[in-house]
Design an enzyme around this catalytic site. Structure first.
Site, PDB file in Angstrom:
ATOM      1  N   LYS A 135       1.346  -1.580   0.653  1.00  0.00           N
ATOM      2  CA  LYS A 135      -0.188  -0.134   0.149  1.00  0.00           C
ATOM      3  C   LYS A 135       0.823   1.057  -0.455  1.00  0.00           C
ATOM      4  O   LYS A 135       2.267   1.747   0.352  1.00  0.00           O
ATOM      5  CB  LYS A 135      -0.294  -0.138   1.526  1.00  0.00           C
ATOM      6  N   ARG A 163     -10.213 -12.022   0.966  1.00  0.00           N
ATOM      7  CA  ARG A 163     -10.782 -13.062   0.219  1.00  0.00           C
ATOM      8  C   ARG A 163      -9.911 -14.731   0.113  1.00  0.00           C
ATOM      9  O   ARG A 163     -10.523 -14.721  -0.187  1.00  0.00           O
ATOM     10  CB  ARG A 163     -10.718 -12.520  -1.146  1.00  0.00           C
TER      11      ARG A 163
HETATM   12  N1  BES Z   1      -8.051  -4.234   3.705  1.00  0.00           N
HETATM   13  C1  BES Z   1      -8.453  -3.544   2.516  1.00  0.00           C
HETATM   14  C2  BES Z   1      -9.910  -3.226   2.132  1.00  0.00           C
HETATM   15  C3  BES Z   1      -9.651  -1.578   2.639  1.00  0.00           C
HETATM   16  C4  BES Z   1      -9.423  -0.964   2.223  1.00  0.00           C
HETATM   17  C5  BES Z   1     -10.303  -1.222   4.529  1.00  0.00           C
HETATM   18  C6  BES Z   1     -10.119   0.743   2.951  1.00  0.00           C
HETATM   19  C7  BES Z   1     -10.603  -0.724   4.848  1.00  0.00           C
HETATM   20  C8  BES Z   1     -10.513   0.323   4.269  1.00  0.00           C
HETATM   21  C9  BES Z   1      -8.357  -4.893   1.438  1.00  0.00           C
HETATM   22  O1  BES Z   1      -7.346  -6.160   2.005  1.00  0.00           O
HETATM   23  C10 BES Z   1      -7.747  -4.209  -0.217  1.00  0.00           C
HETATM   24  O2  BES Z   1      -6.185  -4.175   0.042  1.00  0.00           O
HETATM   25  N2  BES Z   1      -8.545  -4.408  -0.824  1.00  0.00           N
HETATM   26  C11 BES Z   1      -8.103  -3.789  -2.561  1.00  0.00           C
HETATM   27  C12 BES Z   1      -8.542  -4.911  -2.871  1.00  0.00           C
HETATM   28  C13 BES Z   1      -7.558  -3.999  -5.196  1.00  0.00           C
HETATM   29  C14 BES Z   1      -6.120  -4.670  -4.320  1.00  0.00           C
HETATM   30  C15 BES Z   1      -8.776  -5.317  -4.992  1.00  0.00           C
HETATM   31  C16 BES Z   1      -8.346  -2.850  -1.820  1.00  0.00           C
HETATM   32  O3  BES Z   1      -9.439  -2.614  -1.694  1.00  0.00           O
HETATM   33  O4  BES Z   1      -7.729  -1.674  -2.379  1.00  0.00           O
HETATM   34 MN    MN Z   2      -5.528  -5.781   1.178  1.00  0.00          MN
END
Ligand code: BES
Ligand code: MN
Ligand code: ZN
Length: 491
Positions: free
Chosen positions: A272, A347
């Protein structure tokens, strides 16, 4: 907090603050209220005029009562229109009166609110919830508590009759909600998979639930390649938690709750970047927190339903052992997954958790997960997304959420979008295109359920509050616990 339902007539109540509810455009002092106003030398009438108080939903006004009155402060709470009165209105009004009373350095608070839906028990329960959740403060990480000085310690609920059973019920639900808040708020260096397992152990010991913790080797034996792929870069051991509540008689139904349990989500090698909120990713076990919070409440409430509480807990980290973008993992149902983004890790952990759960032979499975940023884009901070192929289960959950005062919106499981997850090499990829990202995430999960009624709640938005609102304070909300408990009790 000590809640009392008292038969003391409004006119005879004495204490620090008295909070009174009014409907919009019906701010009239008749009957008891007229007598009270007279007794307080016109303070009510004056406050209504001075504050131009109209009873609008969410409005409030407060004043000091002069002289040697047996009541020090008067609080007016607006409830909106009589026709649109909801239990949630009362939760929020009670919360704001408690916040005001606390600010005014009151120790005792009397609350006089209308009865919702001719149901004084539900009304009393909602008031207790609103107050306890609003006043909850987390001082665990301060060297000195900021919550010193005068404390609001006693709440008198007026005009509701004897409601100690309803209040006791609410307090069990609140304890579960507060546990979930504390788990979510705890930073990832204080709350690791080990502490999550210890929390489950403490719940099991306190309420006599059965606990099974699968260590890494056992997860390997079960072929949980998706969960372990996520876990493999962490220096901390993964913990697969399975708590079971079994009623004493024959269970009317068997249910399962599954929570995403990432104690930290760095994104993995698809790390991230700045601005993505990486510093908030301790909240990524919000689904597991709601699951354990519900376990605590259910353990205390003892309904005649068997409930399984499951979470595959780990961190998503980077190291020389990390899963790489492009790797192919095999989940415990034999399905293969091409990892095109290591940040779509939730997931993967849920895939193996769902396969494990379905083998328990339950009647229905609900999972909760802080799964996608896309769901926050779609529904904002207050509302969770709900996906389910089962209309009856979806309806049950929507009804439970309405009762709990938690916002949920049903979203489509648009099968055609699964095309976005097709992989030339493996059975599927773990990430689809950006549009509809919360839908493809739900479709991915669906691949790991064969036939059991299943629903998925994406709680990425409501797990955390950036602003104080209603009975939520800035920080973790404990979202999901109250809906889950209502869902279980509804059977
Ligand atoms: N834990 C995150 C989702 C999330 C984002 C939770 C903001 C709470 C606040 C999840 O694991 C994630 O990183 N999702 C990605 C998915 C993408 C890579 C397809 C996302 O939402 O960007
Ligand atoms: Mn994630
Ligand atoms: Zn995540």
């Amino acid at each position: 907090m000590d809640f009392r339902t008292t038969d003391t007539p409004l006119l005879e109540w004495t204490g620090d603050a008295l909070a009174l509810g009014f409907f919009e455009d019906a701010v009239e002092l008749t009957g008891d209220l007229a007598s009270l106003d007279e007794k307080l030398s016109g303070t009510l009438q004056e406050l209504i005029a001075d504050a131009e108080f109209k009873g609008k939903d969410g409005s409030s006004a407060v004043t000091r009562v002069g002289g040697s009155s047996p009541i020090r402060k008067i609080i007016l709470m607006g409830l909106g229109k009589l026709e649109s009165l909801k239990l949630e209105t009362l939760r929020r009004a009670a919360a704001s009166s408690a916040r005001l009373a606390k600010k005014q350095r009151c120790t005792t608070l009397g609350i006089y609110l209308p009865i919702w839906n001719a149901d004084p028990a539900a009304t009393a329960g909602a008031i207790a919830e609103g107050i306890e959740l609003a006043l909850h403060q987390d001082n665990r990480f301060k060297s000195e508590s900021e919550d010193k000085g005068v404390q609001l310690t006693q709440i008198d609920l007026l005009g509701l009759g004897e409601q100690s059973a309803a209040i006791a019920l609410s307090q069990k639900i609140i304890a579960g909600t507060i546990l979930a808040r504390e788990l979510v708020a705890a930073p990832a260096n204080a709350l690791t998979p080990i502490e999550m397992a210890e929390t489950a152990q403490a719940i099991a010991a306190e309420f006599g639930l059965q606990l099974e913790i699968l260590e890494k080797a056992e997860c390997e034996q079960l072929g949980m390649g998706a969960f372990l792929g996520v876990a493999q870069a962490s220096d901390l051991p993964p913990k697969f938690i399975h708590l079971t509540y079994t009623p004493s008689g024959t269970p009317r139904r068997k249910l399962a709750i599954v929570g995403k349990g990432l104690t930290f989500d760095s994104g993995g090698l698809n790390i991230k970047v700045a601005g993505s909120g990486i510093e908030m990713m301790k909240i990524d076990m919000g689904g597991a927190a709601a699951t354990l919070g519900a376990a605590k409440a259910i353990g205390a409430l003892k309904p005649d339903v068997e409930v399984h509480f499951i979470s595959a807990v780990t961190e998503n980290m980077i190291s020389g052992h990390a899963m790489r973008p492009g790797d192919i993992l095999k989940a415990s149902n034999g399905k293969t997954i091409e990892i095109n983004n290591t940040d779509a890790e939730g997931r993967l952990t849920l895939a193996d958790a769902l396969v494990f759960t379905e083998k328990l032979g339950v009647d229905a499975i609900v999972d909760l997960a802080t799964l996608t940023g896309a769901c926050v884009i779609a529904l904002g901070d207050d509302i969770a997304g709900l996906w389910s192929p089962d209309d009856a289960l979806a309806a049950d959950l929507l009804q439970a959420a309405e009762k709990a005062g938690e916002k949920v919106w049903r979203m489509p499981l648009e099968e055609r979008y699964f095309e976005g997850l097709k992989s030339p090499l493996a059975d599927m990829k773990n990430t689809g295109p950006r549009p509809g990202g919360s839908i493809t995430a739900a479709l991915f999960l669906k691949q790991f359920i064969k036939e059991t009624a299943w629903a998925h709640l994406d709680i990425a938005g409501p797990v955390w509050a950036d602003k104080e609102h209603g009975y939520n304070n800035v920080g973790a909300t404990g979202y999901g616990v109250r809906t889950l408990v209502q869902w279980v009790l509804g059977y």
